[in-house]
Structures are given as C-alpha cells and as structure tokens.
Scaffold this active site. Structure first.
Site, short mmCIF file in Angstrom:
data_model
loop_
_atom_site.label_atom_id
_atom_site.label_comp_id
_atom_site.label_asym_id
_atom_site.label_seq_id
_atom_site.Cartn_x
_atom_site.Cartn_y
_atom_site.Cartn_z
N ASP A 13 0.88 -1.17 0.00
CA ASP A 13 0.00 0.00 0.00
C ASP A 13 0.92 1.23 0.00
OD1 ASP A 13 -2.33 1.64 0.37
OD2 ASP A 13 -1.97 1.70 2.51
N SER A 14 0.31 2.41 -0.06
CA SER A 14 1.12 3.62 0.02
C SER A 14 1.57 3.88 1.46
CB SER A 14 0.30 4.81 -0.48
OG SER A 14 -0.84 4.97 0.35
N TYR A 45 -0.84 8.37 -2.72
CA TYR A 45 -0.98 7.93 -4.10
C TYR A 45 -2.25 8.53 -4.73
CZ TYR A 45 2.69 4.37 -4.53
OH TYR A 45 3.89 3.71 -4.66
N CYS A 76 -4.32 -1.43 -1.83
CA CYS A 76 -4.50 0.01 -2.04
C CYS A 76 -5.44 0.20 -3.23
CB CYS A 76 -3.15 0.65 -2.34
SG CYS A 76 -3.27 2.37 -2.84
N ASN A 77 -6.56 0.83 -2.99
CA ASN A 77 -7.56 1.03 -4.06
C ASN A 77 -7.02 1.92 -5.17
OD1 ASN A 77 -10.53 0.16 -2.89
ND2 ASN A 77 -9.07 0.68 -1.30
N GLU A 156 -2.83 8.86 7.69
CA GLU A 156 -1.44 8.39 7.63
C GLU A 156 -0.57 9.04 8.70
OE1 GLU A 156 -0.34 6.01 5.58
OE2 GLU A 156 1.78 6.18 6.07
N CYS A 185 -10.98 3.09 0.13
CA CYS A 185 -9.56 3.41 0.33
C CYS A 185 -9.20 2.68 1.63
CB CYS A 185 -9.37 4.91 0.49
SG CYS A 185 -7.75 5.38 1.14
N THR A 186 -8.14 1.90 1.59
CA THR A 186 -7.85 1.08 2.78
C THR A 186 -7.55 1.93 4.01
OG1 THR A 186 -5.62 0.79 1.87
CG2 THR A 186 -7.16 -1.04 1.62
N HIS A 187 -7.05 3.13 3.80
CA HIS A 187 -6.82 4.02 4.96
C HIS A 187 -8.13 4.30 5.72
CE1 HIS A 187 -2.86 4.74 3.29
NE2 HIS A 187 -2.54 5.44 4.35
N1 DGL Z 1 -4.67 3.35 0.85
C1 DGL Z 1 -4.78 3.92 -0.45
C2 DGL Z 1 -6.07 3.46 -1.12
O1 DGL Z 1 -6.63 2.43 -0.75
C3 DGL Z 1 -4.71 5.40 -0.63
C4 DGL Z 1 -3.92 6.31 0.19
C5 DGL Z 1 -3.14 7.31 -0.62
O2 DGL Z 1 -3.73 8.26 -1.16
O3 DGL Z 1 -1.94 7.09 -0.69
O4 DGL Z 1 -6.52 4.09 -2.05
#
Ligand code: DGL
Length: 267
Positions: A13-14, A45, A76-77, A156, A185-187
C-alpha cells in the site's frame, strides 16, 4: 527456490492502509508469513497520476516477487484502480495476484442494496474503476461516488479526533438516501467505527477486509498454497520508503513489539 506453502505473502500500500488487510490475514490465516511494503515516501498515491502509480507500484511488486512471495496483495484502491492491469499482466504467471476491489464488488451484499455511496481518493474516483466494475455485476444499483482527498493523508499521520469528525461529517453530508457506503480506500478502514456512529447504524458499511481475506484464503487453499502449520514462528517484515514514526508506531500497536521494520528506497 520454488514457492510453497511456507513462502510469504507480499502485501503493499502507500502507507498504513494495508495494515488492516495484513491484520485480517493474521487473524484468518495465523500461520501465514508476510512481508509488507508501505510506500510512505510517495504517499498520498491518491494525488498522483496514473503513470506515477503504475511505475511505483511495479517497483514494489517486483521487490516482493524477488523476496519469493507466493502471492501479492495489492492493498490500495488507488493502485488497483490505476495499475491492476499492468501488475496483473506482468505477474499473474509467476505468483497469485490479489486486490482489494474485485472480491468486494462481486460480494452478495450489493444484492440487498439500492443506492450505494462510495468515498475514495481522487485517483480512484478519476479512474471510474468502481462504477464500471459494479455495473458489470449489479445493474440495479444506483451509485454516488465522491472524492475525499483530505482523509488519507490525515489518517497516515495520526489524526485528531475532532478534526477528522468534522471532515467526515462534511463529506458524508453530500450523500442523500444511501443504504450502503463503500470505504474505497484502505486508509478509511481505520475510520469505520466513526462512520458507523455518524450514520447511527442506518447505513450498511461493507466489511471489506473480511471479504478480501476470505477470497485470499479460498484461492490459496485451492492452489494448495495455504499454510496450515508452520515448523517455526516467523515475525513479519515491514518495509517503508521513508522513516515514518507514525507508521512504525501503528505497526507495533497492531502486530506487537517483535516485528522487523526496515527502510527501502528505490532508485
Ligand atoms: N490506501 C490507499 C487506497 O486504498 C490510498 C492512500 C493514498 O492516497 O496514498 O486508495
């Protein structure tokens, strides 16, 4: 060495978002060993171009492949919706490739839903990946998606509850009469409880990590790669591309003190 049941699963992931998927893997498949990569230097990302996302995620996928992983989990989506085809083409003949979108959009939860809201990063929304995928399997669904760019960077870096509640409220007020919300988004999975409270349980939040990991477990089992017993106890390795104290803190809170955290930079 050929991959086998004892080979690790590579998750990336990011940043910290994929840790939720890694945690669920540990819960559902306690004997599995994994290697995690969080590209903290290039996070978010969600603000990057498709080209940037493809280039960087391919570097991470290659890194994990070289570590002899039996499977890649794109947690990461933003990466899935912009780079899945490229990653899949390069790696699907070499190891199993999983992602956090496909199992979710195929899930039967959608059969009971009429109108779904989606919140995601700008990169995911721009790709239209979710809308296209959901429409393939669930034509009856009304979909409303919005980009929520402030959320991932705040999560984050460790958020202030008051500030994040204010931001969530502002974003979610956009949706009218949805019955289901997808945290794409996994975050955002770190905010699930807060969002459930906002809706007082009246909007269904899809259990993304459960669905994704059930699929991984099923496929590993089918391919005879599921680890159901291990002769030795291994501790996961976490790579980051910058020194992020919050990432380290989060890893230790979730996985305990005995983890190994290393820095790795691509040139
Ligand atoms: N965790 C990432 C996702 O699922 C995005 C976070 C980012 O923007 O880096 O999209």
């Amino acid at each position: 060495m050929k991959i086998n049941t004892l080979s690790p699963i590579g998750i990336f992931d990011s940043g910290i978002g994929g840790l939720i998927i890694a945690k669920e893997i540990k819960m559902q498949m306690p004997y599995e060993d994994f290697i995690y990569f969080g590209d903290t230097k290039n996070m978010p990302y969600g603000e990057k171009s498709k080209e940037f996302i493809i280039e960087n995620s391919m570097k991470i996928a290659s890194f994990l492949f070289e570590k002899k992983c039996k499977a890649l989990v794109i947690a990461c989506n933003s990466i899935v919706s912009n780079a899945l085809d490229t990653i899949y083409q390069e790696f699907h003949n070499k190891l199993l490739v999983f992602n956090v979108i496909d199992p979710v959009v195929k899930d039967k939860t959608f059969l009971f839903s009429k109108k779904i809201g989606i919140i995601a990063t700008p990169a995911t929304i721009r790709s239209n990946f979710y809308v296209n995928k959901i429409k393939e399997s669930h034509q009856h669904l009304d979909i409303d998606q919005i980009s929520t760019p402030l959320l991932a960077p705040i999560i984050e870096n460790g958020f202030d509850i008051k500030k994040v509640s204010f931001i969530i409220r502002n974003y979610l007020n956009h949706f009218k009469s949805i019955d289901t919300l997808l945290l794409a988004c996994t975050h955002y999975l770190f905010l699930k409880k807060k969002i459930e409270n906002f809706y007082l349980g009246k909007v269904h939040l899809i259990d993304i990590q459960k669905i994704v990991v059930q699929e991984i477990k099923k496929k590993l089992n089918e391919k005879k790669l599921l680890c159901i017993h291990s002769p030795y106890k291994k501790f996961p390795i976490f790579y980051t591309s910058s020194s992020s104290t919050f990432f380290e803190k989060k890893v230790r809170v979730i996985f305990g003190k005995k983890v190994c955290i290393k820095k790795h930079i691509f040139f």
